[in-house]
Scaffold this motif. Structure first.
Motif, PDB file in Angstrom:
ATOM      1  N   VAL A 184      40.772  61.493 -11.921  1.00  0.00           N
ATOM      2  CA  VAL A 184      42.028  61.627 -11.170  1.00  0.00           C
ATOM      3  C   VAL A 184      43.210  61.344 -12.091  1.00  0.00           C
ATOM      4  O   VAL A 184      43.129  60.482 -12.970  1.00  0.00           O
ATOM      5  N   GLY A 185      44.306  62.095 -11.908  1.00  0.00           N
ATOM      6  CA  GLY A 185      45.521  61.865 -12.703  1.00  0.00           C
ATOM      7  C   GLY A 185      46.772  62.023 -11.859  1.00  0.00           C
ATOM      8  O   GLY A 185      46.709  62.486 -10.719  1.00  0.00           O
ATOM      9  N   GLN A 186      47.908  61.647 -12.434  1.00  0.00           N
ATOM     10  CA  GLN A 186      49.187  61.738 -11.723  1.00  0.00           C
ATOM     11  C   GLN A 186      49.656  63.193 -11.643  1.00  0.00           C
ATOM     12  O   GLN A 186      49.656  63.901 -12.652  1.00  0.00           O
ATOM     13  N   VAL A 187      50.055  63.628 -10.451  1.00  0.00           N
ATOM     14  CA  VAL A 187      50.531  65.000 -10.240  1.00  0.00           C
ATOM     15  C   VAL A 187      51.727  65.296 -11.142  1.00  0.00           C
ATOM     16  O   VAL A 187      51.794  66.360 -11.775  1.00  0.00           O
ATOM     17  N   ALA A 188      52.656  64.346 -11.250  1.00  0.00           N
ATOM     18  CA  ALA A 188      53.880  64.557 -12.037  1.00  0.00           C
ATOM     19  C   ALA A 188      53.539  64.835 -13.501  1.00  0.00           C
ATOM     20  O   ALA A 188      54.118  65.739 -14.119  1.00  0.00           O
ATOM     21  N   SER A 189      52.594  64.073 -14.060  1.00  0.00           N
ATOM     22  CA  SER A 189      52.227  64.253 -15.473  1.00  0.00           C
ATOM     23  C   SER A 189      51.571  65.612 -15.697  1.00  0.00           C
ATOM     24  O   SER A 189      51.837  66.282 -16.698  1.00  0.00           O
ATOM     25  N   THR A 243      43.769  76.429 -23.450  1.00  0.00           N
ATOM     26  CA  THR A 243      43.071  75.344 -22.738  1.00  0.00           C
ATOM     27  C   THR A 243      43.705  74.052 -23.243  1.00  0.00           C
ATOM     28  O   THR A 243      43.727  73.802 -24.447  1.00  0.00           O
ATOM     29  N   VAL A 244      44.229  73.258 -22.327  1.00  0.00           N
ATOM     30  CA  VAL A 244      45.026  72.085 -22.703  1.00  0.00           C
ATOM     31  C   VAL A 244      44.270  70.795 -22.380  1.00  0.00           C
ATOM     32  O   VAL A 244      43.580  70.702 -21.364  1.00  0.00           O
ATOM     33  N   GLY A 245      44.422  69.813 -23.258  1.00  0.00           N
ATOM     34  CA  GLY A 245      43.823  68.492 -23.013  1.00  0.00           C
ATOM     35  C   GLY A 245      44.805  67.573 -22.328  1.00  0.00           C
ATOM     36  O   GLY A 245      46.012  67.647 -22.553  1.00  0.00           O
ATOM     37  N   ILE A 246      44.293  66.686 -21.485  1.00  0.00           N
ATOM     38  CA  ILE A 246      45.156  65.698 -20.819  1.00  0.00           C
ATOM     39  C   ILE A 246      44.577  64.297 -21.019  1.00  0.00           C
ATOM     40  O   ILE A 246      43.369  64.102 -20.988  1.00  0.00           O
ATOM     41  N   ALA A 247      45.467  63.344 -21.280  1.00  0.00           N
ATOM     42  CA  ALA A 247      45.073  61.942 -21.395  1.00  0.00           C
ATOM     43  C   ALA A 247      46.237  61.117 -20.837  1.00  0.00           C
ATOM     44  O   ALA A 247      47.059  61.646 -20.097  1.00  0.00           O
ATOM     45  N   GLY A 248      46.317  59.864 -21.174  1.00  0.00           N
ATOM     46  CA  GLY A 248      47.412  59.018 -20.671  1.00  0.00           C
ATOM     47  C   GLY A 248      46.891  57.912 -19.783  1.00  0.00           C
ATOM     48  O   GLY A 248      45.806  57.997 -19.214  1.00  0.00           O
ATOM     49  N   GLN A 249      47.703  56.858 -19.661  1.00  0.00           N
ATOM     50  CA  GLN A 249      47.259  55.671 -18.924  1.00  0.00           C
ATOM     51  C   GLN A 249      47.145  55.906 -17.417  1.00  0.00           C
ATOM     52  O   GLN A 249      46.574  55.096 -16.700  1.00  0.00           O
ATOM     53  N   HIS A 250      47.668  57.044 -16.935  1.00  0.00           N
ATOM     54  CA  HIS A 250      47.597  57.329 -15.500  1.00  0.00           C
ATOM     55  C   HIS A 250      46.218  57.852 -15.082  1.00  0.00           C
ATOM     56  O   HIS A 250      45.922  57.967 -13.900  1.00  0.00           O
ATOM     57  N   ILE A 251      45.367  58.194 -16.054  1.00  0.00           N
ATOM     58  CA  ILE A 251      44.037  58.751 -15.746  1.00  0.00           C
ATOM     59  C   ILE A 251      43.100  57.646 -15.260  1.00  0.00           C
ATOM     60  O   ILE A 251      43.027  56.576 -15.862  1.00  0.00           O
ATOM     61  N   ARG A 252      42.405  57.913 -14.171  1.00  0.00           N
ATOM     62  CA  ARG A 252      41.361  56.978 -13.727  1.00  0.00           C
ATOM     63  C   ARG A 252      40.174  57.781 -13.206  1.00  0.00           C
ATOM     64  O   ARG A 252      40.301  58.974 -12.903  1.00  0.00           O
TER      65      ARG A 252
END
Length: 443
Positions: free
Chosen positions: A161-166, A77-86
């Motif tokens: 919502v996040g970026q598909v590429a990321s 199970t992987v976590g996702i973050a980053g400035q692309h998240i809204r």
């Protein structure tokens, strides 16, 4: 090791990658079986920017966790973050065909599925659809609609919502490291699971997870997620400022921050000095701790003010939306001296440091209960919640089951011994179902 239900959390951070294996013990607490940690080389501000280096770092962390636990890791199970998240708020409804039948989980799944089909901006993808409150035939403020009657089922959703590429880059890194990605979870939600109590979520609380590259925010009120945000600033920016302000290398700046750093300059006296070795025979540098804490203070204030803007955006000033439990700080950045007092000063709310020890078994080591591992602990909890069964396929090869000769139905229904059944129930049920389907088709 016996086949048991366990889960693996993979925290792909900006400064470190953590692979953590855990299972529930007999008391329902999380027992950590193994932790692997490696330096993260291919991630910047929560986003993968070097696939090869990230794959190597993941493999290193996974190998370490496998060596400690003696378990072969298959899925994570992987976590996702980053400035692309809204995140955004959305309302939707469905009209049920038969209002005389009670609402069941399939109706809620249909409604959530409808929200998943929302048209996003180009290059964006929905990561989470989180129901907040339901409305049935105009009756509002319903938290659990299952079992009720009604024709029109309506709900407010928190959509992340996040970026598909990321997302694809993370998927590719995990896949290339010979792992199956079972679920992607927003990191602040995982951290919240690990460090917040249900009482805090009811009262209203803001979780601030200060990582290396990003600061993640999750706001809860009445037990429901209300707001999420990812701010592209974290502990690395503080290190960069120390590096530039004191004219030293990054490694020394990081050591200075963790050993002598303080977010409150008032406590240091002018004559408190730390000496740093010079490069290649050069004279050592002398830095006053007061100047060091002034540099740290300025940047931490900036991070906390950006977080407070998001808390205001949620509507914290509204008496109905007031966060009674205040602020909980977690992540590596929360270990900075006096940051708790600074958070209280900036936000005007009570605060505490969040340790993931509430859900951990009593014999957990000090490392696992550190705020640094809050996200990893939360990801393991998410994996266990969804009931993933990690099994050693080498011990139970599926191919052998498929190649078995056709046997009579009454032979299939012979139960295995009691002990075996309890350990391998999920595997046995799948095996029986597949074989029965095969026999049906044969007829």
């Amino acid at each position: 090791m016996d086949l048991q239900e366990y889960a693996v959390g993979l925290d792909i951070g900006t400064t470190k990658i953590v692979a953590m294996i855990g299972r529930k013990n007999e008391y329902g607490k999380l027992e950590i079986l193994g932790v692997g940690r490696s330096k993260s080389l291919g991630v910047h501000r929560g986003v993968v920017n070097n696939i090869t280096q990230t794959i190597q770092s993941i493999q290193q962390a996974v190998d370490q966790a496998e060596a400690v636990s003696g378990i072969k890791i298959k899925e994570v199970t992987v976590g996702i973050a980053g400035q692309h998240i809204r995140s955004l708020q959305h309302s939707d409804y469905i009209t049920r065909g038969n209002s005389e039948e009670v609402i069941d989980q399939s109706d809620i799944d249909t409604l959530c599925g409808q929200v998943h089909k929302l048209v996003m901006l180009p290059g964006e993808e929905i990561i989470h659809v989180l129901p907040q409150e339901y409305k049935i035939d105009g009756q509002s403020e319903i938290k659990e609609p299952v079992g009720m009657y009604g024709g029109r089922l309506e709900a407010n959703f928190h959509v992340v919502v996040g970026q598909v590429a990321s997302i694809k880059n993370i998927y590719r890194c995990v896949k290339s490291a010979d792992l199956d990605l079972k679920k992607i979870t927003l990191e602040p939600l995982a951290s919240a699971d690990a460090v917040l109590s249900q009482e805090e979520k009811e009262a209203g609380v803001a979780l601030i997870d200060i990582g290396g590259g990003t600061t993640d925010l999750a706001i809860f009120k009445d037990g429901i997620i209300r707001h999420t945000a990812v701010i592209p600033q974290g502990g690395n920016i503080i290190t960069e400022d120390i590096k530039a302000g004191c004219s030293i290398i990054e490694k020394q700046a990081e050591l200075l921050k963790t050993k002598f750093g303080s977010a409150w300059p008032g406590e240091n006296k002018e004559n408190e000095i730390v000496s740093i070795p010079g490069l290649r025979g050069r004279e050592p540098k002398e830095i006053t701790l007061k100047n060091l804490s002034k540099i740290i203070h300025a940047r931490v204030i900036e991070i906390l003010e950006n977080v407070f803007v998001e808390i205001k955006n949620y509507g914290h000033d509204d008496p109905k939306k007031q966060l009674i439990a205040g602020v909980v700080l977690t992540g590596g950045g929360s270990q900075l001296k006096h940051i708790k007092q600074l958070a209280e000063y900036v936000t005007g709310m009570p605060s505490r440091i969040g340790y993931p020890n509430e859900h951990l078994a009593g014999d957990s080591d000090a490392e696992s209960t550190s705020p640094v591992f809050a996200t990893a602990v939360g990801l393991v909890m998410k994996g266990l919640e969804d009931g993933y069964l990690n099994s050693k396929l080498e011990e139970q090869p599926v191919e052998e089951v498929k190649e078995e000769p056709v046997v009579e139905v009454d032979e299939i229904e012979q139960p295995e011994p009691e002990v075996q059944e309890s350990k391998k129930r999920g595997f046995f049920e799948n095996w029986t179902t597949k074989l029965k389907d095969f026999l049906d088709n044969a007829e």
